[in-house]
Enzyme design. Structure first.
Site, PDB file in Angstrom:
ATOM      1  N   ARG A  19       0.823  -1.205   0.000  1.00 23.52           N
ATOM      2  CA  ARG A  19       0.000   0.000   0.000  1.00 23.52           C
ATOM      3  C   ARG A  19       0.855   1.251   0.000  1.00 23.52           C
ATOM      4  O   ARG A  19       2.030   1.225   0.348  1.00 23.52           O
ATOM      5  CB  ARG A  19      -0.854   0.033   1.266  1.00 23.52           C
ATOM      6  CG  ARG A  19      -1.731  -1.175   1.410  1.00 23.52           C
ATOM      7  CD  ARG A  19      -2.212  -1.247   2.834  1.00 23.52           C
ATOM      8  NE  ARG A  19      -3.231  -2.271   3.001  1.00 23.52           N
ATOM      9  CZ  ARG A  19      -3.601  -2.718   4.182  1.00 23.52           C
ATOM     10  NH1 ARG A  19      -3.059  -2.234   5.265  1.00 23.52           N
ATOM     11  NH2 ARG A  19      -4.528  -3.637   4.267  1.00 23.52           N
ATOM     12  N   THR A  20       0.214   2.348  -0.367  1.00 21.09           N
ATOM     13  CA  THR A  20       0.900   3.645  -0.350  1.00 21.09           C
ATOM     14  C   THR A  20       1.317   3.996   1.070  1.00 21.09           C
ATOM     15  O   THR A  20       0.498   3.983   1.980  1.00 21.09           O
ATOM     16  CB  THR A  20      -0.059   4.744  -0.838  1.00 21.09           C
ATOM     17  OG1 THR A  20      -0.502   4.409  -2.124  1.00 21.09           O
ATOM     18  CG2 THR A  20       0.645   6.079  -0.870  1.00 21.09           C
ATOM     19  N   LEU A  21       2.583   4.308   1.259  1.00 15.41           N
ATOM     20  CA  LEU A  21       3.046   4.764   2.561  1.00 15.41           C
ATOM     21  C   LEU A  21       3.394   6.246   2.537  1.00 15.41           C
ATOM     22  O   LEU A  21       3.102   6.979   3.466  1.00 15.41           O
ATOM     23  CB  LEU A  21       4.268   3.968   3.006  1.00 15.41           C
ATOM     24  CG  LEU A  21       4.019   2.505   3.359  1.00 15.41           C
ATOM     25  CD1 LEU A  21       5.326   1.826   3.722  1.00 15.41           C
ATOM     26  CD2 LEU A  21       3.053   2.381   4.535  1.00 15.41           C
ATOM     27  N   ASN A 123      -5.310   2.419   1.558  1.00 15.33           N
ATOM     28  CA  ASN A 123      -4.399   2.601   0.432  1.00 15.33           C
ATOM     29  C   ASN A 123      -4.810   3.852  -0.321  1.00 15.33           C
ATOM     30  O   ASN A 123      -5.313   3.782  -1.448  1.00 15.33           O
ATOM     31  CB  ASN A 123      -4.475   1.367  -0.471  1.00 15.33           C
ATOM     32  CG  ASN A 123      -3.448   1.382  -1.584  1.00 15.33           C
ATOM     33  OD1 ASN A 123      -3.563   0.646  -2.557  1.00 15.33           O
ATOM     34  ND2 ASN A 123      -2.425   2.234  -1.440  1.00 15.33           N
ATOM     35  N   PRO A 124      -4.585   5.036   0.292  1.00 13.23           N
ATOM     36  CA  PRO A 124      -5.160   6.249  -0.273  1.00 13.23           C
ATOM     37  C   PRO A 124      -4.483   6.718  -1.550  1.00 13.23           C
ATOM     38  O   PRO A 124      -3.323   6.394  -1.812  1.00 13.23           O
ATOM     39  CB  PRO A 124      -4.926   7.275   0.848  1.00 13.23           C
ATOM     40  CG  PRO A 124      -3.703   6.798   1.545  1.00 13.23           C
ATOM     41  CD  PRO A 124      -3.775   5.296   1.492  1.00 13.23           C
TER      42      PRO A 124
END
Lengths: 242, 223
Positions: A19-21, A123-124
């Protein structure tokens, strides 16, 4: 599921996540306001890679369908993905071929749902979006953040624009601004951002959307003045080591 | 290598206060219209009040994206109810639905603090108050949100609601008439705006009675 990494992997903290970090290539503020004939929106053309100014010709405002204009700050690749989703949305809208077309309100609602659902999955899409447009004489200007917080107003801004531009807009915005006044007001906001936002660059575009359609200016720069005496000797009067 | 912690939060508090007061034949639901994040004001004209059914109105403060999603969920469920039962949901029915909807997300909650107000099946005012995970109670009046700590004690003082533990069961609705209740609401928000930084800008008042639903506004401090 954890991925197996060799000892010399460069992934670091990202090794365990799909996921996006963090964001990587980012755009800074977008500022927009309603004026007499429609919406005016401004954004600079910078794409920063951390503290490096990596890209200097990033178009952060794009037309959507016939009636809307989308501006984005935050992760540029996520903006491109959103444009991809919107391409499909507009395509299906056109394929109905029924004389109806999605207006800015509808597109804003769609984007809000997309952003909120990604936030729900942890996971924006790392963007703050500004959606403006005119349909059937009705002007619309809204914004949505990466966690799905959305609202509409007469003027909106993302990122640093909230801190530096909104107060100016609250003071000087009024109903039925002329095009020239609107542009002057936006330039005033962008100039303050240029002086005070470290990620801002002096190359911007202003986009206009009215009932007739959307136009986006050629990139240009603002006049700046650096001869203020405080800039000349910024440490004057400062006691101590900082 | 230590495990990376999440550096973004899926939640935010967009502030604001909500109040509802039940009367013998009316219900007043009110909320300010300020939406904030951190020390910034995002907008001064955002409505926290949502009409769920003909005689049922909800005011919610907290995380705006969750509030919006919750309102949409309830509106959708109400539409289905109308298709299936050929009538509007009553306020007590909606109250139960809201509780169930909130608890459904018990392990990733809607960060939404709600007061539900309206008329019950006999036309008497009713107010239901909730926490973020669906625990609810029928009361005579309630306040939620950032200003609730300032507002609730004052309402307690003015509305003298009897304890729900007393026997025989006493009515929680206020004997005040509609105009007096509205006046009390205005006073309460003016006071909360003085000390709560997240409350202010404008007050939106919704009144539900036998004639239907009407809306009123009052300016509040903008600082």
């Amino acid at each position: 599921m954890a991925s197996k990494q060799p000892e010399n992997s460069l992934l670091g903290p990202e090794a365990d996540s799909q996921r996006t970090l963090y964001p990587y290539v980012t755009g800074t503020s977008v500022v927009a306001l309603k004026y007499k004939d429609g919406i005016l929106m401004a954004a600079d053309m910078g794409g920063s890679y951390g503290s490096t100014l990596r890209y200097k010709s990033v178009e952060r405002m794009k037309p959507i369908g016939k009636h809307s204009l989308l501006g984005a700050s935050g992760e540029i690749s996520d903006f491109q993905e959103i444009l991809h989703y919107l391409d499909e949305l507009i395509l299906y809208d056109n394929m109905w071929d029924d004389g109806n077309s999605l207006g800015p309100k509808e597109v804003h609602n769609y984007l809000t749902r997309v952003m909120y659902n990604r936030r729900n999955k942890f996971n924006p899409l790392w963007n703050s979006l500004v959606l403006g447009g005119v349909k059937n004489g009705q002007k619309y200007l809204g914004t949505v953040s990466m966690i799905g917080v959305n609202f509409e107003d007469n003027h909106v801004a993302t990122g640093f624009g909230n801190h530096l531009a909104r107060p100016i807009l609250r003071q000087e915005w009024h109903e039925n601004l002329s095009f020239e006044d609107g542009v002057r007001l936006l330039e005033k906001c962008m100039r303050v951002l240029l002086y005070r936002d470290r990620s801002a660059i002096n190359k911007l575009q202003i986009a206009k959307i009215t009932e007739e359609g959307m136009t986006i200016s050629q990139p240009y720069s603002l006049k700046t003045y650096w001869e203020f005496s405080a800039f000349a000797n910024p440490a004057q009067g400062a006691v101590g080591s900082w | 290598m230590t495990k990376q912690q999440a550096n973004w939060s899926p939640y935010d508090n967009n502030g604001g206060s909500c109040v509802a007061i039940a009367g013998a034949d009316y219900c007043v639901i009110a909320a300010d219209t300020r939406m904030s994040t951190g020390y910034n004001i995002l907008t001064r004209e955002y409505s926290k009040i949502c009409k769920l059914a003909d005689k049922c109105v909800m005011a919610s403060s907290g995380f705006q994206a969750d509030v919006k999603a919750l309102q949409k969920q309830l509106a959708a469920r109400h539409l289905i109810y109308q298709h299936q039962h050929n009538k509007q949901m009553s306020c007590p029915a909606m109250a139960q639905l809201l509780s169930n909807t909130l608890y459904y997300k018990r392990f990733f909650p809607y960060y939404s603090f709600n007061v539900l107000g309206g008329l019950d099946n006999e036309g008497k005012g009713c107010v239901f108050t909730y926490d973020a995970v669906g625990s609810y109670e029928k009361v005579g009046y309630s306040s939620q949100g950032s200003g609730s700590t300032l507002i609730t004690p004052f309402l307690d003082n003015q509305l003298k609601s009897p304890s729900p533990l007393l026997l025989p069961v006493q009515d929680a609705v206020t004997p005040l008439v509609e105009a007096e209740a509205i006046d009390l609401i205005k006073t309460v928000f003016a006071s909360a705006s003085e000390r709560d930084i997240y409350t202010g800008d404008k007050l939106e008042i919704v009144v539900v009675n036998a004639d239907g639903i009407r809306r009123e506004y009052m300016e509040l401090r903008k600082d």
